[in-house]
Design a protein around this motif. Structure first.
Motif, PDB file in Angstrom:
ATOM      1  N   VAL A   1     -12.691  11.774  -4.173  1.00 40.76           N
ATOM      2  CA  VAL A   1     -10.873  12.324  -4.655  1.00 40.76           C
ATOM      3  C   VAL A   1     -10.656  11.245  -5.531  1.00 40.76           C
ATOM      4  O   VAL A   1      -9.861  12.249  -6.625  1.00 40.76           O
ATOM      5  N   HIS A   2     -11.259   9.954  -6.243  1.00 36.92           N
ATOM      6  CA  HIS A   2     -10.513   9.928  -7.478  1.00 36.92           C
ATOM      7  C   HIS A   2     -11.173  10.162  -8.327  1.00 36.92           C
ATOM      8  O   HIS A   2     -11.491   9.501  -9.426  1.00 36.92           O
TER       9      HIS A   2
ATOM     10  N   ARG B   1      -3.736   4.342  -4.540  1.00 48.46           N
ATOM     11  CA  ARG B   1      -4.379   3.729  -3.057  1.00 48.46           C
ATOM     12  C   ARG B   1      -5.970   4.518  -3.637  1.00 48.46           C
ATOM     13  O   ARG B   1      -6.213   5.400  -3.950  1.00 48.46           O
ATOM     14  N   GLY B   2      -7.035   3.116  -2.314  1.00 47.36           N
ATOM     15  CA  GLY B   2      -8.244   3.502  -3.021  1.00 47.36           C
ATOM     16  C   GLY B   2      -8.734   3.500  -3.888  1.00 47.36           C
ATOM     17  O   GLY B   2     -10.280   3.850  -4.313  1.00 47.36           O
TER      18      GLY B   2
ATOM     19  N   MET C   1       0.603  -0.662  -0.012  1.00 49.30           N
ATOM     20  CA  MET C   1      -0.251  -0.024  -0.456  1.00 49.30           C
ATOM     21  C   MET C   1       0.955   0.987  -0.058  1.00 49.30           C
ATOM     22  O   MET C   1      -0.077   2.550  -0.127  1.00 49.30           O
TER      23      MET C   1
ATOM     24  N   GLU D   1     -16.643  10.247  -0.181  1.00 50.40           N
ATOM     25  CA  GLU D   1     -15.125  11.082  -0.419  1.00 50.40           C
ATOM     26  C   GLU D   1     -13.956  10.354  -0.782  1.00 50.40           C
ATOM     27  O   GLU D   1     -13.173  10.818  -2.254  1.00 50.40           O
ATOM     28  N   VAL D   2     -14.114   8.856  -0.958  1.00 48.61           N
ATOM     29  CA  VAL D   2     -13.351   7.735  -1.935  1.00 48.61           C
ATOM     30  C   VAL D   2     -13.742   8.088  -3.517  1.00 48.61           C
ATOM     31  O   VAL D   2     -12.814   7.470  -4.351  1.00 48.61           O
TER      32      VAL D   2
ATOM     33  N   SER E   1      -0.961   8.088  -4.289  1.00 45.70           N
ATOM     34  CA  SER E   1      -2.034   8.880  -3.933  1.00 45.70           C
ATOM     35  C   SER E   1      -2.962   8.659  -5.127  1.00 45.70           C
ATOM     36  O   SER E   1      -4.145   7.967  -4.472  1.00 45.70           O
ATOM     37  N   ARG E   2      -3.014   8.439  -6.369  1.00 46.89           N
ATOM     38  CA  ARG E   2      -3.653   7.915  -7.387  1.00 46.89           C
ATOM     39  C   ARG E   2      -3.620   6.086  -7.434  1.00 46.89           C
ATOM     40  O   ARG E   2      -5.084   6.190  -7.838  1.00 46.89           O
TER      41      ARG E   2
ATOM     42  N   MET F   1      -7.584  -1.636   0.950  1.00 47.19           N
ATOM     43  CA  MET F   1      -7.419  -2.803   2.111  1.00 47.19           C
ATOM     44  C   MET F   1      -8.374  -2.159   3.678  1.00 47.19           C
ATOM     45  O   MET F   1      -8.937  -1.179   3.507  1.00 47.19           O
TER      46      MET F   1
ATOM     47  N   ILE G   1     -16.128   1.233   1.729  1.00 44.84           N
ATOM     48  CA  ILE G   1     -14.533   2.393   0.844  1.00 44.84           C
ATOM     49  C   ILE G   1     -14.361   1.089   0.327  1.00 44.84           C
ATOM     50  O   ILE G   1     -13.852   1.729  -0.572  1.00 44.84           O
TER      51      ILE G   1
END
Lengths: 359, 316
Positions: A138-139, A107-108, A73, A134-135, A104-105, A113, A187
């Motif tokens: 964000v993406h 992850r999620g 991660m 949010e997740v 950060s791009r 995880m 999430i």
């Protein structure tokens, strides 16, 4: 060197610098190490996970399994450093030493995880709907708040939370541990990740809800054709959720192979001990359950050579040098000088998830 | 939520009553008869008795207490034994001055401490964080009055940029008011800011270690964004507590700073009244300070409810 359990050892590290070895390889970990100061906490870990494959990573506390997951991660705690190579299909850079902007791009979105402790994994001051939305925002997988919120309701329904439309406006403390873990799972699955990393996701839950959450996780990754790396010390959970298993001890992978094979015919002495200790029906002549003698040494204080030799009844002087990886099949192998004989082993039944029936 | 609020208001009222009893009782048991003090040692017994009767000091303590509280509640605390002036307007004037000092000091402390504390926490392993940390440590070690004297020496006496002392009401001359406010507010605010910085640093450090911040980063939030969106609100809970305690110390600190900068605030009034043995004024000022502290604590409790949904309870 401990070569990749599922690839030819000779080519494993050579191909580690490039893209994943095969088209359906999702995660390729080569020569992964984690160090703090000068101490090695994880060493020469190699493995590959294919699309849709569910792989378990087992071992006692302190064996390095969580650090392996956090390295993937890119979320190692301050002061710990990962070395080696971690490649993810579709991501043009190595995840080890990638900068925050790039990670950060990933992850999620590509890797998500699920953590061990649902009671603390959610922000206590934010409504769960917003934490899920949010997740997505964000993406930019959902264009605006309204559609992200609608998606959050949908995700909560998928993880089986009662009354998802009302649940999005509740705070984490209004849910039980099992329900919170469902929110964390929602999430994690929100962006249909290529790989889901689970770090003991059911350990902190009541036994009565463990099986249900486990089932949701497995169904969630199956529905999305996501690959899964599942960390646990519970062999029964691995037997239920995974197809393949890797056994870690002292920061190394000591044995790996298909779940059925490893659990019924373990070759490494440590695996054998672990399975013996999990068998709650077998007792010695004094009526005591089987255990592995001694305890896991503190991080970085494992013996040289075979890391298990100070707790192993079969250890000899040969074990002072590091055992080579012995491949036993395309996806399996072990690193032991004195493996359990292949024939004549008392077949230990695959532990089953005892909670499954109650769920 | 409403129930909690009502409970807290009840607690506020009870503590106001208790503290007023304590303040009154403390003043009552102090040796020295206010009437005797007012008239001096040479006054005759009958004159003293007459004054006692005039002030109502011959009544039972309960009656005296009740009329004192009545005076406070109706904003008419009566006249001083010593100066024979109305206490009410005097208190109002002085309170205003002190509120300016304390308010501006607190605002300055927050402006300094919030960014500094966050920066120190985020960079706690880097040299820049350590330097900031050392600076704030030095700030904590300096008492406000010393800071005040140093500031006067440098900026008023040495450089002559700002007046060394004095007070002008803002309505009278806003520019002079601001000029005179700068140094006392700086000396209060910098020291409080240094203390607050350290609390904010540790609150943010605690939050940085929280699992939900790791979750936020696992979602794909960059570290700073994760901290702002998920950390700061949670870090605010302990900081607000400290802020309330600091306001109390600021009120006390203002007593000293008002002396250093010759500012006619509540603190100056308190000190003057103590040296004049103007007990009724002392009693009123102490009670006002106690009320301010209790009120701030009540506000903090209410702010908690806004910050942390777990405290609201029963809303599911």
């Amino acid at each position: 060197m401990t070569p990749a359990p599922d690839t030819a050892p000779a080519t494993a590290s050579a191909s580690g610098q490039g893209s994943p070895d095969r088209p359906d390889d999702v995660l390729t970990v080569r020569n992964l190490g984690v160090t703090v100061g000068g101490r090695k906490l994880v060493e020469d870990v190699d493995f590959t996970i294919r699309a849709g494959e569910r792989v378990g990573l087992i071992g006692e506390s302190g064996s390095g399994k969580s650090l392996t997951a956090l390295s993937v991660m890119g979320l190692l705690p301050d002061g710990l450093r990962a070395t080696g190579s971690v490649r993810l299909a579709g991501v043009g850079h190595d995840l080890v030493d990638a900068d925050e902007a790039r990670m950060s791009r990933v992850r999620g979105k590509e890797i998500a995880m699920v953590f061990q402790e649902p009671m603390t994994a959610l922000n206590p001051t934010m409504k769960v709907g917003r934490q899920i939305a949010e997740v997505l925002l964000v993406h930019r997988t959902r264009p605006d708040r309204a559609s992200a919120r609608a998606a959050a309701v949908d995700l909560l329904a998928q993880v089986g939370l009662p009354d998802p439309a009302a649940a999005v406006d509740a705070y984490p403390h209004q849910f039980s541990g099992g329900q919170r873990q469902r929110v964390v799972l929602a999430i994690a699955l929100a962006n249909d990740p290529a790989l889901l990393v689970c770090d003991e996701p059911t350990t902190a839950l009541d036994v009565t809800v463990q099986a249900r959450v486990l089932d949701l996780i497995v169904r969630g990754v199956q529905d999305r054709r996501s690959a899964m790396l599942f960390i646990t010390h519970d062999l029964a959970v691995v037997a239920t959720a995974c197809e393949r298993v890797m056994v870690m001890y002292g920061g190394r992978v000591v044995e790996s192979g298909p779940v059925q094979e490893v659990f019924t015919r373990p070759r490494h002495r440590y695996t054998r001990g672990l399975i013996g200790a999990s068998d709650l029906t077998a007792v010695d002549d004094r009526g005591r359950l089987a255990t592995i003698p001694g305890s896991v040494p503190p991080a970085g204080r494992f013996p040289a050579g075979c890391v298990f030799r100070n707790r192993c009844a079969h250890a000899t002087e040969a074990c002072a040098t590091r055992p080579d990886w012995v491949p036993t099949g395309p996806d399996s192998g072990y690193a032991c000088f004195h493996p359990v004989a292949e024939s004549g082993v008392r077949g230990t039944a695959v532990p089953t998830n005892q909670e499954a029936g109650r769920g | 939520m409403i129930v909690r609020l009502v409970k807290r208001i009840a607690v506020l009222l009870v503590s106001l009553v208790v503290s007023s009893v304590l303040v009154f009782a403390f003043m009552a048991v102090l040796p020295g008869d206010p009437a005797r003090v007012a008239l001096g040692t040479s006054a005759s017994e009958t004159a003293v008795a007459q004054l006692r009767e005039q002030f109502g000091l011959d009544r039972p303590f309960v009656a005296q207490y009740l009329s004192w509280v009545h005076g406070l509640v109706t904003f008419d605390p009566g006249t001083s034994y010593i100066s024979h002036t109305e206490i009410g307007p005097q208190l109002a004037d002085r309170l205003q001055v002190t509120l300016w000092l304390v308010g501006a000091g607190m605002v300055l402390a927050c402006i300094l401490a919030v960014p500094m504390g966050i920066l120190m926490a985020v960079r706690h392993r880097r040299p820049s964080g350590l330097i900031l940390s050392a600076l704030s440590q030095a700030g904590v070690a300096v008492p406000a009055f010393l800071a005040g004297i140093l500031l006067i020496t440098v900026f008023a006496v040495g450089l002559g940029w700002l007046p060394a002392n004095g007070w002008t009401p803002p309505a009278q001359d806003p520019v002079l008011f601001l000029k005179q406010l700068v140094l006392p507010v700086l000396s209060l605010g910098m020291v409080q800011g240094a203390v607050l910085t350290r609390y904010i640093r540790s609150a943010v450090l605690d939050v940085l270690r929280e699992d939900y911040l790791r979750t936020a980063r696992a979602k794909g939030l960059r570290p700073m964004r994760a901290l702002v969106r998920h950390g700061l609100r949670n870090a605010a809970v302990p900081v607000v507590t400290v802020l309330a305690l600091q306001l109390a110390t600021l009120l006390v600190g203002a007593v000293v700073i008002e002396r250093v900068f010759v500012i006619p605030g509540l603190g100056s009034l308190l000190l003057d009244s103590v040296s004049n043995r103007d007990l009724i004024v002392v009693q009123d000022v102490v009670m006002i300070i106690a009320m301010a502290v209790l009120l701030v604590n009540f506000l903090v409790d209410t702010i908690y409810l806004m910050i942390d949904p777990r405290l609201r309870g029963g809303s599911s």
